[in-house]
Design an enzyme around this catalytic site. Structure first.
Site: not given
Length: 139
Positions: A11, A51, A114, A117, A128
């Site tokens: 990310k 998402y 965080n 993913h 995905e």
């Protein structure tokens, strides 16, 4: 043991903090292989589509904003039970709950940023991966 593919996204916070090499090291030390990788800047539309499963959740807008705030690195990982193995390597979604020795336990500070993913199921991994990569790119 099944050989699987899973999607990984490093990310914007991981890219910004220059820890992508360290994260890749965790991946490779686990026995997973990176078979495709691309650095990109997600558009708002791409992030919303990717998402979409979370569109009715209260954090959706913040998630889209965060995922478009800087470059990401999308990867396809392959290995035995890749989906579950990568989820173990990532650690709990909330870094405060993540074990030391996991990516989130060692590198993340906040649940909303965080670092990584990972696909949560084999079915989602297929979806995905296809979102970001053509089959001919997975070598």
């Amino acid at each position: 043991m099944a050989i699987e593919r899973t999607l990984s996204i490093l990310k914007p916070d991981a890219v910004k903090n220059n820890i992508t090499g360290s994260i890749n090291s965790y991946i490779e030390k686990s026995g997973l292989k990176i078979i495709a990788q691309r650095k990109m800047l997600l558009t708002k539309k791409q992030a919303e589509l990717f998402y979409e499963i979370h569109k009715d959740r209260p954090f959706f807008g913040e998630l889209v904003e965060f995922m478009t705030s800087g470059s990401v690195i999308v990867q396809v990982l392959i290995g035995e039970n890749a989906v579950s193995k990568y989820r173990q390597i990532m650690g709990a979604t909330d870094p405060k709950q993540a074990d030391k020795g996991t990516i989130r336990g060692d590198f993340a500070n906040d649940i909303s940023e965080n670092r990584v993913h990972g696909s949560d199921s084999l079915e989602n991994a297929h979806r995905e991966i296809a979102f970001f990569f053509a089959e001919c790119e997975l070598v």
